[in-house]
Scaffold this motif. Structure first.
Motif, PDB file in Angstrom:
ATOM      1  N   GLU A  25       0.838  -1.203   0.000  1.00 41.55           N
ATOM      2  CA  GLU A  25       0.000   0.000   0.000  1.00 41.55           C
ATOM      3  C   GLU A  25       0.871   1.250   0.000  1.00 41.55           C
ATOM      4  OE1 GLU A  25      -2.698  -0.177   3.252  1.00 41.55           O
ATOM      5  OE2 GLU A  25      -3.748  -1.962   2.510  1.00 41.55           O
ATOM      6  N   THR A  26       1.971   1.195   0.782  1.00 49.46           N
ATOM      7  CA  THR A  26       2.902   2.330   0.814  1.00 49.46           C
ATOM      8  C   THR A  26       3.549   2.542  -0.542  1.00 49.46           C
ATOM      9  OG1 THR A  26       3.377   1.918   3.150  1.00 49.46           O
ATOM     10  CG2 THR A  26       4.953   3.270   1.935  1.00 49.46           C
ATOM     11  N   LEU A  27       3.975   1.441  -1.174  1.00 49.85           N
ATOM     12  CA  LEU A  27       4.636   1.560  -2.472  1.00 49.85           C
ATOM     13  C   LEU A  27       3.687   2.125  -3.526  1.00 49.85           C
ATOM     14  CD1 LEU A  27       7.159   1.011  -4.190  1.00 49.85           C
ATOM     15  CD2 LEU A  27       6.276  -1.281  -4.628  1.00 49.85           C
ATOM     16  N   MET A  28       2.451   1.631  -3.560  1.00 51.21           N
ATOM     17  CA  MET A  28       1.505   2.138  -4.556  1.00 51.21           C
ATOM     18  C   MET A  28       1.134   3.597  -4.284  1.00 51.21           C
ATOM     19  SD  MET A  28      -1.024  -1.085  -5.484  1.00 51.21           S
ATOM     20  CE  MET A  28      -1.426  -1.534  -3.792  1.00 51.21           C
ATOM     21  N   TYR A  29       1.016   3.957  -2.987  1.00 44.14           N
ATOM     22  CA  TYR A  29       0.722   5.354  -2.644  1.00 44.14           C
ATOM     23  C   TYR A  29       1.861   6.268  -3.086  1.00 44.14           C
ATOM     24  CZ  TYR A  29       0.366   9.562   0.204  1.00 44.14           C
ATOM     25  OH  TYR A  29       0.316  10.871   0.625  1.00 44.14           O
ATOM     26  N   LYS A  30       3.100   5.844  -2.817  1.00 43.67           N
ATOM     27  CA  LYS A  30       4.242   6.670  -3.201  1.00 43.67           C
ATOM     28  C   LYS A  30       4.407   6.707  -4.731  1.00 43.67           C
ATOM     29  CE  LYS A  30       6.968   6.324   1.050  1.00 43.67           C
ATOM     30  NZ  LYS A  30       8.279   5.961   1.652  1.00 43.67           N
ATOM     31  N   SER A  31       4.053   5.619  -5.401  1.00 41.98           N
ATOM     32  CA  SER A  31       4.125   5.603  -6.864  1.00 41.98           C
ATOM     33  C   SER A  31       3.172   6.635  -7.457  1.00 41.98           C
ATOM     34  CB  SER A  31       3.774   4.211  -7.399  1.00 41.98           C
ATOM     35  OG  SER A  31       4.705   3.248  -6.947  1.00 41.98           O
ATOM     36  N   GLU A  32       1.954   6.697  -6.907  1.00 40.43           N
ATOM     37  CA  GLU A  32       0.994   7.707  -7.369  1.00 40.43           C
ATOM     38  C   GLU A  32       1.488   9.116  -7.039  1.00 40.43           C
ATOM     39  OE1 GLU A  32      -3.755   8.807  -6.859  1.00 40.43           O
ATOM     40  OE2 GLU A  32      -2.867   7.153  -5.721  1.00 40.43           O
ATOM     41  N   GLN A  33       2.080   9.265  -5.859  1.00 43.93           N
ATOM     42  CA  GLN A  33       2.616  10.561  -5.432  1.00 43.93           C
ATOM     43  C   GLN A  33       3.728  11.025  -6.383  1.00 43.93           C
ATOM     44  OE1 GLN A  33       4.430  10.463  -1.514  1.00 43.93           O
ATOM     45  NE2 GLN A  33       3.494  12.419  -0.958  1.00 43.93           N
ATOM     46  N   LEU A  34       4.641  10.115  -6.701  1.00 41.30           N
ATOM     47  CA  LEU A  34       5.732  10.453  -7.609  1.00 41.30           C
ATOM     48  C   LEU A  34       5.194  10.758  -9.003  1.00 41.30           C
ATOM     49  CD1 LEU A  34       8.747  10.709  -8.262  1.00 41.30           C
ATOM     50  CD2 LEU A  34       8.789   8.242  -8.669  1.00 41.30           C
ATOM     51  N   HIS A  35       4.203  10.004  -9.432  1.00 44.03           N
ATOM     52  CA  HIS A  35       3.619  10.213 -10.762  1.00 44.03           C
ATOM     53  C   HIS A  35       3.086  11.641 -10.896  1.00 44.03           C
ATOM     54  CE1 HIS A  35       2.020   8.470 -14.508  1.00 44.03           C
ATOM     55  NE2 HIS A  35       1.046   9.349 -14.362  1.00 44.03           N
ATOM     56  N   ASN A  36       2.367  12.087  -9.878  1.00 47.39           N
ATOM     57  CA  ASN A  36       1.809  13.437  -9.916  1.00 47.39           C
ATOM     58  C   ASN A  36       2.899  14.496  -9.909  1.00 47.39           C
ATOM     59  OD1 ASN A  36      -0.837  12.452  -9.926  1.00 47.39           O
ATOM     60  ND2 ASN A  36      -0.919  12.378  -7.689  1.00 47.39           N
ATOM     61  N   LYS A  37       3.969  14.253  -9.173  1.00 48.26           N
ATOM     62  CA  LYS A  37       5.069  15.223  -9.127  1.00 48.26           C
ATOM     63  C   LYS A  37       5.794  15.289 -10.469  1.00 48.26           C
ATOM     64  CE  LYS A  37       5.964  14.693  -4.146  1.00 48.26           C
ATOM     65  NZ  LYS A  37       5.694  16.098  -3.750  1.00 48.26           N
ATOM     66  N   LEU A  38       5.969  14.143 -11.126  1.00 52.35           N
ATOM     67  CA  LEU A  38       6.654  14.119 -12.418  1.00 52.35           C
ATOM     68  C   LEU A  38       5.831  14.812 -13.497  1.00 52.35           C
ATOM     69  CD1 LEU A  38       8.044  10.460 -12.388  1.00 52.35           C
ATOM     70  CD2 LEU A  38       9.384  12.556 -12.176  1.00 52.35           C
ATOM     71  N   ILE A  39       4.519  14.595 -13.462  1.00 54.13           N
ATOM     72  CA  ILE A  39       3.645  15.235 -14.451  1.00 54.13           C
ATOM     73  C   ILE A  39       3.710  16.755 -14.332  1.00 54.13           C
ATOM     74  CG2 ILE A  39       1.203  15.588 -15.046  1.00 54.13           C
ATOM     75  CD1 ILE A  39       0.735  12.659 -14.536  1.00 54.13           C
ATOM     76  N   ALA A  40       3.932  17.238 -13.114  1.00 54.17           N
ATOM     77  CA  ALA A  40       3.974  18.689 -12.893  1.00 54.17           C
ATOM     78  C   ALA A  40       5.221  19.342 -13.489  1.00 54.17           C
ATOM     79  CB  ALA A  40       3.901  18.976 -11.396  1.00 54.17           C
ATOM     80  N   ILE A  41       6.242  18.523 -13.820  1.00 56.41           N
ATOM     81  CA  ILE A  41       7.460  19.086 -14.425  1.00 56.41           C
ATOM     82  C   ILE A  41       7.180  19.386 -15.895  1.00 56.41           C
ATOM     83  CG2 ILE A  41       9.914  18.733 -14.893  1.00 56.41           C
ATOM     84  CD1 ILE A  41       9.973  16.641 -12.710  1.00 56.41           C
ATOM     85  N   LYS A  42       7.431  20.598 -16.307  1.00 52.02           N
ATOM     86  CA  LYS A  42       7.212  20.974 -17.700  1.00 52.02           C
ATOM     87  C   LYS A  42       8.401  20.536 -18.557  1.00 52.02           C
ATOM     88  CE  LYS A  42       4.319  24.955 -16.561  1.00 52.02           C
ATOM     89  NZ  LYS A  42       4.147  26.427 -16.690  1.00 52.02           N
TER      90      LYS A  42
END
Length: 474
Positions: free
Chosen positions: A371-388
């Protein structure tokens, strides 16, 4: 005069023979006549047209030396760019965990498939040391020839129980697992439907099977169903052959080359409509996807009895070496005499089997890891998308993601420059590597791997470095 000297009996006999010759000519098979004509011309060519072999002239010592001096040997290997990555290897020191030491400098590791940070885990190390003290370092023999040790059987039983299947089987090398399994079942004249985005080991397995391969576009179920309908129509034309033809669908749970999940529920529906067997390689999804890390079937809540075979590696999430497959006893037992990677490879060293068993123990005791890994994966995904300036590919729950640049900038050279810049900031990332004979060569990308122990602050640091790299390198 010759005719006058012959009796009427002789003339009649000659005429009979000639008539018989003509009759035999007409009744002879066509291929026989053609063969005799070819033989006749071959004999004529040998007798009258073939040139005699020239007499070899003996060279003097001076002439021999001149030929030797003139000869220039071709290079054994092609000319290689001195800046090629293979000639500029980064040297690792110590365990490849969350932090990694490269060229005597420590950095944060986003390049290793060590999803659960089991590499260097003290519990796993302790169990491995105990196994070395009890069994030594290996059996030096295949499983069927004095290579089976009780700990191998224990690991197979544990893997079967972990996935809720009847039986499990382990291999000594992750790559050879699926590459051996496929040709053990699918033979010449069988049909394999396979996603064109599968990783290299699967490609080698289907190549070794010599089956009839039907590639469908990556995760495109409409294209898959089109191929299934085509095969169904072919089967109707030759029902006898269709009854003897086996059909397989081979996919990955989480695709190594794309970072996205396979649409398994629809594939299971199509299985019962078009009658094929499903093999899933869970090398990346085992230990990363699902509430308890049991992979894509758990994520979609699909009964594993509907899947004919599940294979995976122990070299990613489990932090060991080798691979395995689980399924029904009827299916798994077939590999013990038919899978080359099982029959002809030295058995898995006991210390690595012990490491895998302890990894399973930790997984079962700490289900919150996933659950921690999937939560952090989603968290990282959102942060990466925010990079232009970057294109992010991969499922939001996947700990494996691919980062690309816009089309006109997305070259291996530019991605390498980003990797080198990140290393100067003590962030280790890597460009995804492929062989030129891959069925479909993916676009150049940086393969980013998330470790479960990475913190949010470290994710922010990674994203800041990636953003700065765009300004510096492009």
């Amino acid at each position: 005069m010759l005719l006058s000297s012959m009796s009427s009996v002789d003339i009649e006999s000659l005429a009979t023979d000639f008539y018989g010759l003509i009759q035999s000519f007409y009744h002879a098979p066509l291929y026989h006549i053609i063969l005799e004509i070819l033989l006749f011309f071959a004999v004529m060519w040998l007798l009258f047209f073939r040139k005699p072999r020239p007499i070899e002239k003996k060279l003097t010592e001076k002439e021999k030396q001149e030929l030797i001096d003139e000869w220039q040997p071709e290079p054994l290997v092609p000319t290689v760019d001195p800046n090629h990555p293979a000639l500029n290897v980064r040297i690792l020191d110590g365990p490849v965990g969350k932090y990694i030491t490269i060229d005597n400098e420590q950095s944060l590791n986003f390049a290793s498939l060590n999803f659960l940070n089991f590499v260097g885990n003290e519990r796993i190390q302790s169990k491995s040391i105990q196994a070395v003290q009890k069994y030594g370092v290996g059996s030096c023999g295949p499983r069927g020839f004095y290579g089976t040790i009780d700990i191998h059987l224990e690991l197979e039983e544990r893997l079967a129980r972990f996935f809720g299947c009847e039986e499990g089987i382990i291999y000594s090398y992750g790559f050879s697992t699926i590459a051996s399994i496929i040709p053990a079942y699918s033979k010449r004249n069988d049909v394999i439907f396979v996603d064109e985005g599968v990783h290299y080991a699967i490609q080698k397995g289907i190549e070794a099977s010599r089956s009839n391969i039907k590639w469908f576009k990556h995760n495109d179920l409409d294209d898959l169903e089109r191929l299934l309908i085509e095969q169904e129509n072919l089967d109707k034309k030759n029902i006898k052959k269709a009854r003897a033809t086996r059909r397989f669908l081979i996919v990955e749970g989480l695709y190594m080359n794309y970072g996205d999940l396979c649409p398994l529920p629809r594939m299971v529906e199509l299985k019962y409509k078009y009658k094929y067997r499903i093999f899933i390689d869970e090398s990346v999804s085992f230990g990363t996807i699902g509430q308890t890390g049991r992979g894509i079937t758990e994520y979609y809540n699909i009964d594993r009895q509907q899947i004919d075979l599940i294979s995976s590696t122990l070299e990613y999430a489990a932090g060991s070496i080798g691979g395995f497959a689980v399924g029904s006893s009827f299916v798994v037992d077939h590999q013990r005499l038919s899978a080359q990677g099982y029959c002809f490879s030295a058995s898995l060293p006991p210390l690595l089997a012990a490491a895998a068993i302890e990894a399973l123990n930790i997984m079962e005791e700490n289900s919150d890891l996933f659950e921690t890994l999937m939560y952090k994966s989603e968290q990282l995904h959102n942060k990466l998308i925010a990079i232009k300036g970057y294109i992010i590919q991969g499922d939001y729950l996947s700990p494996l993601k691919h980062i690309r640049l816009p089309n006109e900038f997305n070259t291996t050279g530019r991605l390498e420059s980003i990797v080198h810049f990140a290393q100067t900031k003590h962030i280790t990332i890597t460009v995804a590597r492929y062989l030129q004979d891959e069925h479909v060569l993916p676009q150049p990308s940086i393969r980013l791997i998330l470790n479960v122990d990475i913190t949010e602050e470290e994710m922010d640091f990674l994203c800041a470095v990636l953003q700065e790299a765009l300004v510096v390198t492009i």
